[in-house]
Design an enzyme around this catalytic site. Sequence first.
Site, PDB file in Angstrom:
ATOM      1  N   CYS A 168     -64.136   4.579 -16.523  1.00  0.00           N
ATOM      2  CA  CYS A 168     -64.713   5.566 -17.430  1.00  0.00           C
ATOM      3  C   CYS A 168     -63.700   5.766 -18.549  1.00  0.00           C
ATOM      4  O   CYS A 168     -62.531   5.399 -18.408  1.00  0.00           O
ATOM      5  CB  CYS A 168     -64.954   6.865 -16.660  1.00  0.00           C
ATOM      6  SG  CYS A 168     -65.671   8.221 -17.613  1.00  0.00           S
ATOM      7  N   HIS A 169     -64.123   6.333 -19.666  1.00  0.00           N
ATOM      8  CA  HIS A 169     -63.161   6.573 -20.743  1.00  0.00           C
ATOM      9  C   HIS A 169     -62.822   8.047 -20.907  1.00  0.00           C
ATOM     10  O   HIS A 169     -62.206   8.443 -21.886  1.00  0.00           O
ATOM     11  CB  HIS A 169     -63.673   6.003 -22.075  1.00  0.00           C
ATOM     12  CG  HIS A 169     -65.126   6.234 -22.322  1.00  0.00           C
ATOM     13  ND1 HIS A 169     -66.030   5.213 -22.393  1.00  0.00           N
ATOM     14  CD2 HIS A 169     -65.832   7.372 -22.486  1.00  0.00           C
ATOM     15  CE1 HIS A 169     -67.237   5.704 -22.605  1.00  0.00           C
ATOM     16  NE2 HIS A 169     -67.141   7.005 -22.670  1.00  0.00           N
TER      17      HIS A 169
END
Length: 429
Positions: A168-169
Amino acid sequence: MPKIAFIGAGSVVFARTLITDILLNPELSDSTISLMDINEERLELITGLAKRLVEEYKWHAKIESTTDRRKAIEGADYVIVMIQVGGLDAYKLDVEIPRRYGIDQTVGDTLGPGGVFRAIRTIPVLADICWDMEELCPDALLINYSNPMAMNCWGMSLASDISAIGLCHSVQGTAWQIANYIGIPYEELSYWCAGINHMSWYLALEHNGRDVYPELRRAMENPEIYAKDRVRFEIMRHFGYFVTESTHHMSEYVPYFRRTPDMAERWTNPRWDYFEICSQNWEPFYNKIRAQISGSEPIGEVKPSHEYASQIIYAHQTGRPCRINGNVPNIDLISNLPYGCCVEVPILVDRTGLHPCVVGELPPQLAALNSSNIWVQNLAVEAALECDKQKAFQAIALDPLTSSLLELADIKKMVDEMWEAERQWIETE
C-alpha cells in the site's frame, strides 16, 4: 532478467506507474513484462502504452500481453496483482445498498459492508492465482495491491504457501504529509510504523535524531493544517499516535465520526467519494493515453514513484537491500495482535527475500483499535474461503461503524440484500 506478470493490468494508470518504476532501473530495464487482464480493451491500451514507453526511453524490455492468466504467470519471477472482482458494477452495490440502510461509506474498500463483500469476491480469485503459481512458478513472489489488503493477504496465507506480500502507499504517503505539516524535507523524516493496513501507527517520528511528535502536535493547533486532517488529528489527540490512512478512510473504521450526516459533514468535509471518482474520471485518462500511444501527445518525463514494488524487485535482483512497509502474516511480529492475522510492519528486503521486523507490543490503546478491525477481518476471510453468508453477517455485525448504527435484524436484512445482488461474483462452490 526477471519475468514480471501483471494480473489486472487493465488498471491502466496504476500499471503504468509500476511499469515505469521497474524499467527506470537500468538493472531491470530488460525485464519481461507480461500484462494480463480479462478486459481486452483495457489490456490493449496498457500494452500499447508500455510498448510506447519502451520505444521512447530505449529500454530493452519485452512486453507481452494475454487474457490467459496461466500463460502470464508461467515462469514468472514476480506476480503483481491489482484486480477488482466485479469492477465498478460490484463496487456500486458495495456502497449504494449500505447507504440505504444508513451506512455511508465514501471509500468502502477496507472494512464494513463494502470491505467485507469486496473480500468475499476477491479472496477466492486470489487463492486461484496462488494455486496457479504453485504449479507454474512456485518460487515466484506474489505482490498484492488489491483491497481489502489485510483480508486478502490473510486469505492467501491460509489458502497457499506461496510467498506473498501486500503493498500500500499509505505509510510513505502519510509520512510525506507529516513532513509537510511540520515543515521538514520528506527525505529527512525517519519513522517506525506498524499496525494493520490502513490503520498503522507512527510509533516513532524523528528528524536528525530528534522526536518531532511535539512539532506535529503544535501543527495540529494551526486551524489551516487541522482542517486538512480532522479525523487523524483527533485520533492522535485522544490515542497519542498518528495513523496512516486518510481522514475519509479512518472515519469508516471507528464509530466516532460518521454516525449521522451532521457528524460526517463536520469531520470529513469536503466530501470525497471514491466510487464517484472511479466512475466519472477514467475517460480523460484513457483519452490522454490513446493520444500518447498514437504519438499525437508526448509521453512526457517519467519519474519514479514512492510505490514499493520496484524497490522490492530491485533489492531482490541486485542484492542491494532496502526497507519497506508491507503486509504479511503476524508470525510473532506484533505480540499483542492475534497470531496469524495480517499485519503491516517494516520489512527488510535483499537477495534472499523478505525479512519482516519484529515490532513487539503496540501501545494497548492502538492494539485495541487494531483488534476491533481484525476480528471483522477474521470472520470475513472465513466467509470468503467457506462461502458462508452467516459469517459475512457476523463480520459486518461486529464492524465498529455498522454496529453503532444498526440493529442486528437490519444488518441481516442488508447482508441478505447484498449477497443476492452480488451473487454472480460470489463463488458458491
